[in-house]
Motif scaffolding. Sequence first.
Motif, PDB file in Angstrom:
ATOM      1  N   ALA A  91       0.798  -1.219   0.000  1.00 23.56           N
ATOM      2  CA  ALA A  91       0.000   0.000   0.000  1.00 23.56           C
ATOM      3  C   ALA A  91       0.830   1.268   0.000  1.00 23.56           C
ATOM      4  O   ALA A  91       0.280   2.355  -0.157  1.00 23.56           O
TER       5      ALA A  91
ATOM      6  N   ILE B  80       3.009   1.801  -2.302  1.00 21.76           N
ATOM      7  CA  ILE B  80       3.145   2.096  -3.720  1.00 21.76           C
ATOM      8  C   ILE B  80       1.770   2.169  -4.379  1.00 21.76           C
ATOM      9  O   ILE B  80       1.432   3.123  -5.071  1.00 21.76           O
ATOM     10  N   MET B  81       0.968   1.123  -4.124  1.00 20.53           N
ATOM     11  CA  MET B  81      -0.359   1.116  -4.751  1.00 20.53           C
ATOM     12  C   MET B  81      -1.335   1.575  -3.695  1.00 20.53           C
ATOM     13  O   MET B  81      -2.011   0.782  -3.044  1.00 20.53           O
ATOM     14  N   ARG B  82      -1.356   2.886  -3.529  1.00 18.94           N
ATOM     15  CA  ARG B  82      -2.007   3.440  -2.349  1.00 18.94           C
ATOM     16  C   ARG B  82      -3.498   3.210  -2.305  1.00 18.94           C
ATOM     17  O   ARG B  82      -4.044   2.935  -1.248  1.00 18.94           O
ATOM     18  N   MET B  83      -4.163   3.320  -3.451  1.00 22.55           N
ATOM     19  CA  MET B  83      -5.617   3.178  -3.390  1.00 22.55           C
ATOM     20  C   MET B  83      -6.032   1.721  -3.362  1.00 22.55           C
ATOM     21  O   MET B  83      -6.883   1.326  -2.568  1.00 22.55           O
ATOM     22  N   SER B  84      -5.455   0.916  -4.251  1.00 19.56           N
ATOM     23  CA  SER B  84      -5.939  -0.465  -4.344  1.00 19.56           C
ATOM     24  C   SER B  84      -5.574  -1.277  -3.114  1.00 19.56           C
ATOM     25  O   SER B  84      -6.441  -1.827  -2.438  1.00 19.56           O
TER      26      SER B  84
ATOM     27  N   LEU C 201      -7.269  -0.093  -0.013  1.00 22.72           N
ATOM     28  CA  LEU C 201      -8.632  -0.595   0.208  1.00 22.72           C
ATOM     29  C   LEU C 201      -8.589  -1.986   0.817  1.00 22.72           C
ATOM     30  O   LEU C 201      -9.312  -2.294   1.781  1.00 22.72           O
TER      31      LEU C 201
END
Lengths: 380, 361
Positions: free
Chosen positions: B196, B198-202, B205
């Motif tokens: 999270a 790096i891929m903050r939104m996915s 969630l």
Amino acid sequence: MASVIRHISRLGLNVSENVWCNTARHISSSPVLKQLSVSEPVSKPDGVKTVTLIPGDGVGPELVNSVKDVFKHSGVPVEFEELFVSEVLGQSASVDEIMESFQKNNVGLKGHIESPFENKGELETLNMKIRRGLDLFANVVRCHSIPGLSTKHSNLDLVVIREQTEGEYSSLEHESVTGVVECLKIITRTKSKRIAKFAFDYATKHGRQKVTAVHKANIMKLGDGLFLQSCQEISELYPKIKFESMIIDNCCMQLVSNPHQFDVMVMPNLYGSIVDNVAVGLVGGAGVVPGESYSSEYAIFEPGARHTFSQASGRNVANPTAMLMCSANMLRHLNLEFYAQLIENAVGKVIKMGKVRTRDMGGYATTSEFTRAVTNNIRV
Amino acid sequence: MATRIFRSLVPSLARLSGVRTYSREASLVTLIPGDGIGPEISAAVQQIFEAAEVPIEWEIVDVMPVKGPDGRWAIPAKAVESMNKNKIGLKGPLGTPIGKGHMSMNLALRKTFDLYANVRPCMSIDGYKTPYDDVNLVTIRENTEGEYSGIEHTIVDGVVQSIKLITEAASMRVAQFAFDYARNNNRNHVTAVHKANIMRMSDGLFLRCCREVAEQYRDIKFDEMYLDTVCLNMVQDPSAYDVLVMPNLYGDILSDLCAGLVGGLGVTPSGNIGAGGIAIFESVHGTAPDIAGQDKANPTALLLSAVMMLRHMDLKGHASKIETAALNVIRDPDFRTADLGGRATCSQFTSEICRRVRESD
């Protein structure tokens, strides 16, 4: 002495500089002269080189201090232009300032900058901004077993090359409907070809026999399929180097059961993160493996596994080996081979003797004790 | 005859005293033998279950897709009905024939039964030496979305975009399952693996869903770790991990990494949990067509998956009996199959396990 020779050659004697330098080296390395003179450096530049230094977060500042101590002790002709960069603490240098510094110096030594995962509204981390801004497309981590440090697998020597500007870290995410998030993974032919060519060039330059492309093209048929195809096309230009491909899950399984089959590995961004960490874990952990990032103009040297180890910051327990080896690689890149070897040999000796070891290597020494042991082993 | 009378009396006695015993009415379980070595190892498992007197009856079905009246390939209706009725299934290795034009078998099964969680317990096997001796963890992987959604487009020539999909519903579902599993199997630590930063939104969630579910299970310790940290620590000290829950791609890679730590896919069990209480347990290795029919196969993976199935069906007594016998036989170098470095055949291995199971009664 080499500079004098260079002046002479500039006067039009038209002898290649290399020849003069070699002569100088041979003269100065003859047994008699070696005893008399403080050993002449292999190639001494005119003046001192400036290098950008970014300590990073967590234990970064301590490790960088260790490097500075060792440099001072060995008389390395390198000056640091230090920039405070952080995403978690305020008042960091901006990306523009970082880029300016690099454009001036071309070479840098860097600790890891922590990326917070509280969504402050920006999807791209500072690390990614730096990498994209400087176009540092290739990350090379060479994992080889260190004599004196026993691990579950011994005699490893593999190189992990990772494309680090696109792939899963493209920072393109959106929430189309509440509770449904899409994250885009981008693969382009140009970048895939570029990293593949880099990998094969690296293999050729360092005398490696095999390049393995790691992918998941059986599931991501278009994306990783494109990556694999680019690698295959480039491999045809290098008939002397064997090329094979492996699926990422099988690759991980093979890495823990039979890692000796791997030589050079090339892969997109996310798999690179995974394989980097697995390979680094196999040879001794995040404290001992250096890494480097290259673009066509710049080179940045940072530890191979990117962890800030923030739980140890300020406690003087981190292992400075990785950072010291990074600095040695950097010196080699700057053509200061003599100093590079000095530092590498000293660190290697300390680890081999096994008396002074930090926590992650099974001992109780502090960072400063380890650094002192290294400087004690440097005889200039 | 006397035993039959006794056995029919025991359940009623048990009902009186409120104690659950081994005997139960036989439950039906769907068995998919599979291809290659599939039939041999399925037969081995059936033999061992008979020796252990497990109250299970097998219903054998074939899942090779057939072209329906609408022209689409689908799993035959008989197999689907059987599975929906019995709820529990055991599956051998399935090969996907190339060039037939239909999707992979595993994908077909996953879509038909909505198998949303893949569970792989990895335990070091005493007797099969690997550099890692103290592995005892379970990886739980979200199996329907994430990076394997199969949504890809070529935007312009040379630029491809793959979509990774994370939804709240699927993440909650798998997190709920992970904590339930931990509770039912006496595990007290669940770690969510993510990226999270790096891929903050996915992954953000996914992480939020895990945190929400963790609130309801206060007795189980919950923490979150980056994928790279987990990988780094896993190869140095795997004993630090207990239950790991994660999205699809990380789960795929980590579960195979853990399988490699204990000895490979030939000894790793696996279970798939679907909506509506369906559970299919399978062996994840390939069909090994080169040794099919030669009595050389190693049924350990399918056997351990079947043991997992028994535990899921709450037949814990039988499960432990069979598992102990199997592990004891593997520990004995005389009875190991070729892939574990021994010289025994599949039938020798199986009969030895049957003998020990009968002895332990």
